[in-house]
Enzyme design. Sequence first.
Site, PDB file in Angstrom:
ATOM      1  N   GLU A  40       0.823  -1.210   0.000  1.00 50.12           N
ATOM      2  CA  GLU A  40       0.000   0.000   0.000  1.00 50.12           C
ATOM      3  C   GLU A  40       0.859   1.263   0.000  1.00 50.12           C
ATOM      4  O   GLU A  40       0.522   2.241  -0.661  1.00 50.12           O
ATOM      5  CB  GLU A  40      -0.952   0.022   1.210  1.00 50.12           C
ATOM      6  CG  GLU A  40      -2.108  -0.953   1.098  1.00 50.12           C
ATOM      7  CD  GLU A  40      -3.000  -0.691  -0.117  1.00 50.12           C
ATOM      8  OE1 GLU A  40      -3.042   0.453  -0.601  1.00 50.12           O
ATOM      9  OE2 GLU A  40      -3.629  -1.646  -0.603  1.00 50.12           O
ATOM     10  N   TYR A 123      -6.216   6.146   5.090  1.00 53.78           N
ATOM     11  CA  TYR A 123      -6.385   5.205   3.985  1.00 53.78           C
ATOM     12  C   TYR A 123      -5.588   3.914   4.227  1.00 53.78           C
ATOM     13  O   TYR A 123      -6.122   2.803   4.163  1.00 53.78           O
ATOM     14  CB  TYR A 123      -5.953   5.862   2.656  1.00 53.78           C
ATOM     15  CG  TYR A 123      -5.809   4.843   1.572  1.00 53.78           C
ATOM     16  CD1 TYR A 123      -6.931   4.354   0.912  1.00 53.78           C
ATOM     17  CD2 TYR A 123      -4.561   4.310   1.230  1.00 53.78           C
ATOM     18  CE1 TYR A 123      -6.813   3.372  -0.059  1.00 53.78           C
ATOM     19  CE2 TYR A 123      -4.433   3.328   0.276  1.00 53.78           C
ATOM     20  CZ  TYR A 123      -5.567   2.868  -0.371  1.00 53.78           C
ATOM     21  OH  TYR A 123      -5.442   1.890  -1.315  1.00 53.78           O
ATOM     22  N   ASP A 141      -9.487   6.282  -0.847  1.00 51.22           N
ATOM     23  CA  ASP A 141      -8.528   7.107  -1.591  1.00 51.22           C
ATOM     24  C   ASP A 141      -9.286   7.814  -2.719  1.00 51.22           C
ATOM     25  O   ASP A 141     -10.513   7.775  -2.776  1.00 51.22           O
ATOM     26  CB  ASP A 141      -7.365   6.253  -2.113  1.00 51.22           C
ATOM     27  CG  ASP A 141      -7.818   5.254  -3.175  1.00 51.22           C
ATOM     28  OD1 ASP A 141      -9.041   5.137  -3.403  1.00 51.22           O
ATOM     29  OD2 ASP A 141      -6.956   4.614  -3.781  1.00 51.22           O
TER      30      ASP A 141
END
Length: 351
Positions: A40, A123, A141
């Site tokens: 991520e 996020y 996001d």
Amino acid sequence: MTEEQRLLAAIPPLLEWFRQERKPLPWRGNPTPYQVWISEIMLQQTRIEAVIPYYFRFLATFPDVAALAAAPDDLLMKCWEGLGYYSRARNLKKAAQTVMDTFGGVMPSSAEDLRSLPGIGAYTAGAIASIAYGRPEPAVDGNVLRVLSRLHADGRDVMKASTRTGVEDALRQVYPRGEEAALLTEGLMELGERVCLPNTMPLCDRCPWQELCLVHKQGTEQQYPVRAAKKERRREERTVFLLRKQGTIALRKRTNEGLLAGMWEFPNVEGALSLSQVKETLTAWGLTVSSMEPCGKAKHVFSHVEWHMTGFSVTCDGDRDGLCWVTPAEIAADFALPTAFKAYKKQVEQR
Ligand code: SF4
């Protein structure tokens, strides 16, 4: 239909679609929290295809939190070289050290604890909590904001923090747990990446939400998401010096604050200097210039500033505090130079 009812109705077809259509990616299929975290962070600001080789190399070098916490800085930067936004790598190491010191070496599972770690915002915390731990936490996001603003024909400005928080709160009310939490997080992301595309016309005929989506019913896909005009990026002229002395090239380290903090770079100054100004500057630095020539222009776009660079290749003698003279082979092997200097690094390697 209320927004909550529409969201509840939208989850089953999305999960069904994602189960059938999902792209196989190296960080999918029962990933560890560490693997979700690394992927991520890498995927912030970088395309999936570009991330894949970095992801494998990074995990081979730093296979777990303990290895990352103990990473030598130069090796860490070398592994990140080319991905850009180097503060992400520095924060990974800081966060890994905190996980070792505060959480007994285990990535925390609650979004709140995850958010306490450097470099992990709402996020990423939501992504780790839902994908790795099956917690009912959304990861919102730009992709997810776009898709949901279209689903609901939501006229709020998606650039505002309050819009994002509102979307997170609404999702949290309906989020499933366990495997479905992971599928929903990834399904929303993938719908935004492959179907409900930005800018161009979304591919509504492939979308599992055709029957539910308000903007599709209205034919107003192009008007969403609503976004206030962006601020213009600042333009900065810089002059970059490839200083050559007896087979070596000068590098210097940037300060630990601000843009590209702590990174190695070719010495450079603000402004687009002429040949005579270059000579004046280098003489004032205590260097003796024996020859110099322009070596091309380059541009690099950061999020808030654009560098427009003019390069000069200079053969010289002498020294200045802060300069580190290294061979091109050493640069290739041991020094992570920011992507901004890619064009000049190539020239050094080729010569
Ligand atoms: Fe996006 Fe079209 Fe799907 Fe609506 S129907 S969510 S606009 S792809």
